[in-house]
Design an enzyme around this catalytic site. Structure first.
Site, PDB file in Angstrom:
ATOM      1  N   ASP A  91     -33.144  17.015 -24.633  1.00 37.32           N
ATOM      2  CA  ASP A  91     -34.080  17.054 -23.517  1.00 37.32           C
ATOM      3  C   ASP A  91     -35.337  16.267 -23.880  1.00 37.32           C
ATOM      4  OD1 ASP A  91     -35.719  19.711 -21.585  1.00 37.32           O
ATOM      5  OD2 ASP A  91     -35.013  17.703 -21.029  1.00 37.32           O
ATOM      6  N   LYS A  99     -35.278  10.014 -22.516  1.00 40.06           N
ATOM      7  CA  LYS A  99     -33.890   9.804 -22.051  1.00 40.06           C
ATOM      8  C   LYS A  99     -33.246   8.585 -22.715  1.00 40.06           C
ATOM      9  CE  LYS A  99     -35.274  13.277 -20.014  1.00 40.06           C
ATOM     10  NZ  LYS A  99     -35.147  14.518 -20.825  1.00 40.06           N
ATOM     11  N   ASP A 141     -29.869  17.356 -20.726  1.00 37.44           N
ATOM     12  CA  ASP A 141     -30.592  17.603 -19.474  1.00 37.44           C
ATOM     13  C   ASP A 141     -30.890  16.253 -18.794  1.00 37.44           C
ATOM     14  OD1 ASP A 141     -33.854  18.910 -18.493  1.00 37.44           O
ATOM     15  OD2 ASP A 141     -31.920  18.951 -17.458  1.00 37.44           O
ATOM     16  N   ASN A 142     -31.124  16.267 -17.497  1.00 36.82           N
ATOM     17  CA  ASN A 142     -31.629  15.121 -16.736  1.00 36.82           C
ATOM     18  C   ASN A 142     -30.714  13.908 -16.676  1.00 36.82           C
ATOM     19  OD1 ASN A 142     -34.328  16.081 -18.626  1.00 36.82           O
ATOM     20  ND2 ASN A 142     -34.316  16.435 -16.407  1.00 36.82           N
ATOM     21  N   GLU A 183     -35.704  20.603 -11.974  1.00 38.01           N
ATOM     22  CA  GLU A 183     -36.428  21.874 -12.088  1.00 38.01           C
ATOM     23  C   GLU A 183     -37.503  22.010 -10.993  1.00 38.01           C
ATOM     24  OE1 GLU A 183     -35.869  19.818 -14.611  1.00 38.01           O
ATOM     25  OE2 GLU A 183     -37.688  19.188 -15.614  1.00 38.01           O
TER      26      GLU A 183
END
Ligand SMILES: CCc1ncnc2c1ncn2[C@@H]1O[C@H](/C=C/CNC(=O)c2cc(-c3ccc(F)cc3)cc(O)c2O)[C@@H](O)[C@H]1O
Ligand SMILES: [Mg+2]
Length: 214
Positions: free
Chosen positions: A141, A144, A169-170, A199
């Site tokens: 996380d 990226k 994540d993401n 989120e």
């Protein structure tokens, strides 16, 4: 002097959460981010997917890349079995200081080792410095663009075994296209997308769970 958002988030934890109660810390952060100030925690919706992956895996050794304020650190550690360990890497000293206090408020210091530094520097030291043999779960996380190089570094350092799980994540927002292509195309991973939302918003996002096949 002006406070920072992470400092205000910590204040919300100290005001609204019960010391030693990790779930109340998670709830206090989610309330703060939903009603006061958005912050880039994995959040409650994707957090439930994270919880189910952790609970199903029952990992002994977890690595988290990108602690930020410690929301997912606390969320994961609260589900770990008694002797399990979570090592979390954070290179921003200000964020590390906040995360350290959030972790202490949750009473999870014994399960969590917060390391201040970059993943590139510390992943190669996992074995010698922390006595880590293999990683059962890696929660990514952090920046990226670092997901893919760090995944290759984890492979090269021999930290992944048959069955090790990478949870990122993401993968949609902000996105990590090169990472996604890699784990979905590679014969060395069995990859699965868990669709969710960014989120505290209605925008699409999701987690990618990739099992290393050895
Ligand atoms: C050098 C390697 C390395 N080693 C150790 N620690 C490292 C590190 N690289 C970075 N860190 C730390 O990790 C955290 C960074 C996290 C980066 N996360 C997002 O950018 C993000 C953005 C959105 C979003 C923002 C705005 C939008 F509009 C939409 C979505 C949503 C999300 O969930 C997101 O995770 C910070 O604590 C860094 O100090
Ligand atoms: Mg994130």
């Amino acid at each position: 002097t002006q406070s920072t958002r992470p400092q205000r988030l910590l204040g919300a934890v100290q005001k609204n959460a019960t010391r030693g109660d990790p779930r109340s810390v998670v709830k206090a952060i989610d309330e703060f981010c939903r009603h006061k100030e958005w912050a880039m925690n994995v959040g409650d919706e994707k957090g439930c997917i994270l919880d189910s992956v952790v609970s199903e895996l029952n990992p002994a050794t977890v690595l988290e890349l990108g602690t930020y304020c410690g929301y997912s650190t606390v969320r994961i550690a609260s589900l770990l079995p008694p002797h399990a360990k979570l090592i979390t890497l954070e290179f921003n000293p200000d964020y590390a200081k906040i995360a350290c206090q959030v972790i202490a408020w949750a009473g999870l210091e014994d399960k969590i080792q917060l390391v201040e530094g970059s993943s590139a520097e510390w992943i190669p030291k996992m074995k010698e410095h922390f006595g880590v043999k293999m990683l059962d779960l890696v929660f990514m996380d952090h920046w990226k663009d670092d997901y893919l190089p760090d995944t290759k570094l984890l492979e090269d350092c021999g930290l992944l075994r048959k069955g090790s799980v990478l949870l990122a994540d993401n993968v949609i927002c902000p996105g990590s296209p090169d990472y996604l292509k890699y784990v979905r195309r590679s014969p060395r991973y069995k990859s699965q997308y868990f669709r969710s939302h960014l989120e505290y918003t209605k925008a699409e996002d999701g987690l990618e769970k990739s099992v290393f096949l050895g």
